[in-house]
Design a protein around this motif. Sequence first.
Motif, PDB file in Angstrom:
ATOM      1  N   GLY A  15       0.786  -1.232   0.000  1.00  0.00           N
ATOM      2  CA  GLY A  15       0.000   0.000   0.000  1.00  0.00           C
ATOM      3  C   GLY A  15       0.820   1.284   0.000  1.00  0.00           C
ATOM      4  O   GLY A  15       0.251   2.368   0.144  1.00  0.00           O
ATOM      5  N   THR A  16       2.135   1.199  -0.181  1.00  0.00           N
ATOM      6  CA  THR A  16       2.955   2.425  -0.127  1.00  0.00           C
ATOM      7  C   THR A  16       3.268   2.966  -1.528  1.00  0.00           C
ATOM      8  O   THR A  16       3.252   2.224  -2.514  1.00  0.00           O
ATOM      9  N   ALA A  17       3.624   4.253  -1.548  1.00  0.00           N
ATOM     10  CA  ALA A  17       4.056   4.861  -2.809  1.00  0.00           C
ATOM     11  C   ALA A  17       5.360   4.210  -3.261  1.00  0.00           C
ATOM     12  O   ALA A  17       5.599   4.048  -4.464  1.00  0.00           O
ATOM     13  N   ALA A  18       6.204   3.792  -2.293  1.00  0.00           N
ATOM     14  CA  ALA A  18       7.489   3.162  -2.645  1.00  0.00           C
ATOM     15  C   ALA A  18       7.251   1.849  -3.395  1.00  0.00           C
ATOM     16  O   ALA A  18       7.984   1.523  -4.334  1.00  0.00           O
ATOM     17  N   LEU A  19       6.232   1.096  -3.006  1.00  0.00           N
ATOM     18  CA  LEU A  19       5.924  -0.159  -3.710  1.00  0.00           C
ATOM     19  C   LEU A  19       5.486   0.145  -5.141  1.00  0.00           C
ATOM     20  O   LEU A  19       5.894  -0.526  -6.095  1.00  0.00           O
ATOM     21  N   SER A  20       4.659   1.161  -5.282  1.00  0.00           N
ATOM     22  CA  SER A  20       4.184   1.532  -6.607  1.00  0.00           C
ATOM     23  C   SER A  20       5.353   1.965  -7.500  1.00  0.00           C
ATOM     24  O   SER A  20       5.429   1.595  -8.676  1.00  0.00           O
ATOM     25  N   GLU A  21       6.291   2.732  -6.928  1.00  0.00           N
ATOM     26  CA  GLU A  21       7.467   3.169  -7.708  1.00  0.00           C
ATOM     27  C   GLU A  21       8.330   1.967  -8.114  1.00  0.00           C
ATOM     28  O   GLU A  21       8.804   1.893  -9.243  1.00  0.00           O
ATOM     29  N   ALA A  22       8.511   1.019  -7.191  1.00  0.00           N
ATOM     30  CA  ALA A  22       9.306  -0.181  -7.499  1.00  0.00           C
ATOM     31  C   ALA A  22       8.627  -0.987  -8.614  1.00  0.00           C
ATOM     32  O   ALA A  22       9.287  -1.512  -9.519  1.00  0.00           O
ATOM     33  N   MET A  23       7.300  -1.081  -8.567  1.00  0.00           N
ATOM     34  CA  MET A  23       6.544  -1.798  -9.607  1.00  0.00           C
ATOM     35  C   MET A  23       6.752  -1.134 -10.970  1.00  0.00           C
ATOM     36  O   MET A  23       7.030  -1.825 -11.965  1.00  0.00           O
ATOM     37  N   LEU A  24       6.660   0.199 -11.021  1.00  0.00           N
ATOM     38  CA  LEU A  24       6.822   0.894 -12.309  1.00  0.00           C
ATOM     39  C   LEU A  24       8.235   0.704 -12.860  1.00  0.00           C
ATOM     40  O   LEU A  24       8.415   0.523 -14.066  1.00  0.00           O
ATOM     41  N   ARG A  25       9.241   0.707 -11.960  1.00  0.00           N
ATOM     42  CA  ARG A  25      10.627   0.468 -12.411  1.00  0.00           C
ATOM     43  C   ARG A  25      10.752  -0.934 -13.002  1.00  0.00           C
ATOM     44  O   ARG A  25      11.375  -1.137 -14.030  1.00  0.00           O
ATOM     45  N   ALA A  26      10.144  -1.931 -12.336  1.00  0.00           N
ATOM     46  CA  ALA A  26      10.250  -3.318 -12.812  1.00  0.00           C
ATOM     47  C   ALA A  26       9.523  -3.494 -14.150  1.00  0.00           C
ATOM     48  O   ALA A  26       9.979  -4.241 -15.014  1.00  0.00           O
ATOM     49  N   LEU A  27       8.413  -2.808 -14.336  1.00  0.00           N
ATOM     50  CA  LEU A  27       7.651  -2.957 -15.584  1.00  0.00           C
ATOM     51  C   LEU A  27       8.355  -2.281 -16.755  1.00  0.00           C
ATOM     52  O   LEU A  27       8.255  -2.747 -17.898  1.00  0.00           O
TER      53      LEU A  27
END
Length: 244
Positions: free
Chosen positions: A153-165
């Motif tokens: 649920g964090t913004a950091a998780l979302s940023e990590a997901m976008l980097r991986a994609l």
Amino acid sequence: MKSTPKLQTELQARQALIEQALSLDRLGINHGKSGNLSLRWHRSSPPQGQGLLITPSAIAYEALEAEDLVWLSLHDDPPRIDGKLKPSSEWQMHRDLLRARPDCMAVVHTHSLYATALSCMPKVQREGIPAFHYMVAASGADRIACADYAGFGTAALSEAMLRALGSEARACLLAHHGVIASGEDLAAALGLAKEVEMLAAMYSQCLSLGGPALLSQEAMDAVLKAFVGYRQANQVACEASSSE
Ligand SMILES: [Zn+2]
């Protein structure tokens, strides 16, 4: 998997989202109440604007009613939220993926068994699921990357997901957490989540047998090219049939 029929009204969109949420259970890729789904949905009446519909937090899918789904605006920080329940705690990954990728209409996030198990393996966290099978290219890339760990649920998780994609992939693993997949409609996103789980199961088996041989970059480039052509042809067929 059949593509989602063209949705004309918000009620139809809400019903389609519930139908696909229920099929997540039927496909065996949901785990308790951990899975969540979203669908891009732009509104012309208040609260209006570009947005998405998402499953609510902590409610079993079989109990879901159309009015339980939550609408979020796409481009406001924090988003405008319309719904009587709280959106899924992972709304930020859904919102950010739909914001970053205009070609994607729907997002599915699950803690499916094999994908989640692999996301805890150091080798997979470094390398992702490599090109051991040509269907890895169904993700839109030559490997299924694994996003760095960050709290749910964090913004950091979302940023990590976008980097991986990156700019091409439609799915990735999330370290020590699960998997996220997207697609041109709900059926495509769900189909890809199921495909990633199947590939994760096969890759787990290969690792237990000593590790697979990998396809060459040339072979994967050819499959990726073929899949882009297939998607475009499918899109043209869908548009032709929906305009009949
Ligand atoms: Zn999760």
